[in-house]
Design a protein around this motif. Sequence first.
Motif, mmCIF file in Angstrom:
data_model
loop_
_atom_site.group_PDB
_atom_site.id
_atom_site.type_symbol
_atom_site.label_atom_id
_atom_site.label_comp_id
_atom_site.label_asym_id
_atom_site.label_seq_id
_atom_site.Cartn_x
_atom_site.Cartn_y
_atom_site.Cartn_z
ATOM 1 N N VAL A 127 1.220 3.643 -17.390
ATOM 2 C CA VAL A 127 1.778 3.176 -16.116
ATOM 3 C C VAL A 127 0.663 2.937 -15.105
ATOM 4 O O VAL A 127 0.671 1.947 -14.369
ATOM 5 C CB VAL A 127 2.808 4.188 -15.570
ATOM 6 N N GLN A 128 -0.318 3.826 -15.073
ATOM 7 C CA GLN A 128 -1.417 3.650 -14.126
ATOM 8 C C GLN A 128 -2.229 2.401 -14.465
ATOM 9 O O GLN A 128 -2.562 1.601 -13.572
ATOM 10 C CB GLN A 128 -2.321 4.878 -14.093
ATOM 11 N N LEU B 66 3.737 9.431 -10.393
ATOM 12 C CA LEU B 66 2.878 9.763 -11.542
ATOM 13 C C LEU B 66 2.492 11.237 -11.519
ATOM 14 O O LEU B 66 2.503 11.913 -12.554
ATOM 15 C CB LEU B 66 1.614 8.895 -11.525
ATOM 16 N N ALA B 67 2.182 11.740 -10.336
ATOM 17 C CA ALA B 67 1.716 13.125 -10.209
ATOM 18 C C ALA B 67 2.788 14.129 -10.591
ATOM 19 O O ALA B 67 2.482 15.186 -11.154
ATOM 20 C CB ALA B 67 1.221 13.383 -8.787
ATOM 21 N N TYR B 68 4.057 13.810 -10.287
ATOM 22 C CA TYR B 68 5.089 14.790 -10.619
ATOM 23 C C TYR B 68 5.795 14.479 -11.939
ATOM 24 O O TYR B 68 6.852 15.029 -12.239
ATOM 25 C CB TYR B 68 6.087 14.989 -9.476
ATOM 26 N N GLN C 206 0.831 -1.201 0.000
ATOM 27 C CA GLN C 206 0.000 0.000 0.000
ATOM 28 C C GLN C 206 0.871 1.259 0.000
ATOM 29 O O GLN C 206 0.614 2.202 -0.762
ATOM 30 C CB GLN C 206 -0.920 -0.006 1.211
ATOM 31 N N ARG C 207 1.902 1.273 0.827
ATOM 32 C CA ARG C 207 2.799 2.435 0.868
ATOM 33 C C ARG C 207 3.539 2.610 -0.463
ATOM 34 O O ARG C 207 3.716 3.732 -0.946
ATOM 35 C CB ARG C 207 3.790 2.293 2.028
ATOM 36 N N THR C 208 3.947 1.499 -1.055
ATOM 37 C CA THR C 208 4.638 1.572 -2.344
ATOM 38 C C THR C 208 3.705 2.078 -3.437
ATOM 39 O O THR C 208 4.111 2.866 -4.302
ATOM 40 C CB THR C 208 5.192 0.187 -2.718
ATOM 41 N N THR C 209 2.457 1.643 -3.405
ATOM 42 C CA THR C 209 1.483 2.105 -4.400
ATOM 43 C C THR C 209 1.258 3.609 -4.277
ATOM 44 O O THR C 209 1.136 4.317 -5.278
ATOM 45 C CB THR C 209 0.156 1.338 -4.242
ATOM 46 N N ARG C 210 1.204 4.109 -3.041
ATOM 47 C CA ARG C 210 1.088 5.561 -2.861
ATOM 48 C C ARG C 210 2.298 6.268 -3.470
ATOM 49 O O ARG C 210 2.165 7.333 -4.097
ATOM 50 C CB ARG C 210 0.990 5.901 -1.375
#
Length: 253
Positions: A60-61, A49-51, A39-43
């Motif tokens: 990728v998503q 992705l956002a930056y 879960q932490r890695t997915t975040r």
Amino acid sequence: MTGAVAGRTLDDVLDRMTSILEAMPPELAPRRAFLATYQRTTRAVGEALAYGAFEDPAWVQAWDVAFADLYLDALDADLSGDTGHRPPRPWRLAFDAPPDLPPLRHVLLGINAHINYDLPQALLGVISDADFADAVLLGRRRRDHERIDAVLSARVAAEDDELSAQGRKSPLDRALTPFNRAASARFLREARAKVWHNTAELQRARVAGPDEYAVRLAELEVLSAARIADLLAPGQVLLHLAVAGFGVVLPPA
């Protein structure tokens, strides 16, 4: 697979992870260890992705959603206890490992099943045969695949701190922390390079037909399951993996 994940995002995946974690009873702490790490890695992937860390963020998503589904579906099958829908063998062995193993071992067992077995399948799910024939596009896909290494490597120290916070590291483990972190980053890079090779092997089998694909996937399942013995061996497992390697390699058909 692309159509199956269309419209879904990493936020949807994170919501699913949260729901499973909240419903998981305390006696399943080993399963929680890997799920919380993932879960932490997915975040972290979502932040990358956002930056703008990737050339094709939409791809990728879609890939990461397909990838996560393979693990979460295996976990759901395990938690349901439905003997008619059992997880693949690498996941069964990971889930059935002795519960008193250190959290690191349970995380490594999950990484083995997810990277060595699941990841080539997830890549095939979002790279068509036509994509494989387009050298420029395939190069872009491979570069984005490799960029995930930077995200994972950046998580190594933080995840090591999580294990330390659980108080399950021996004095020797703590003394070897710098070496273990370097070893973790190295074996993750090595494993993902082998994943790309295995993806290409499975793609050739897919072109040959469903029977050939099933045979090659079964080979990958056996190879991934066989890594369990190395991960359960006594001693400093990360140092061993840094030398012996973590990934598996499908031989030529």
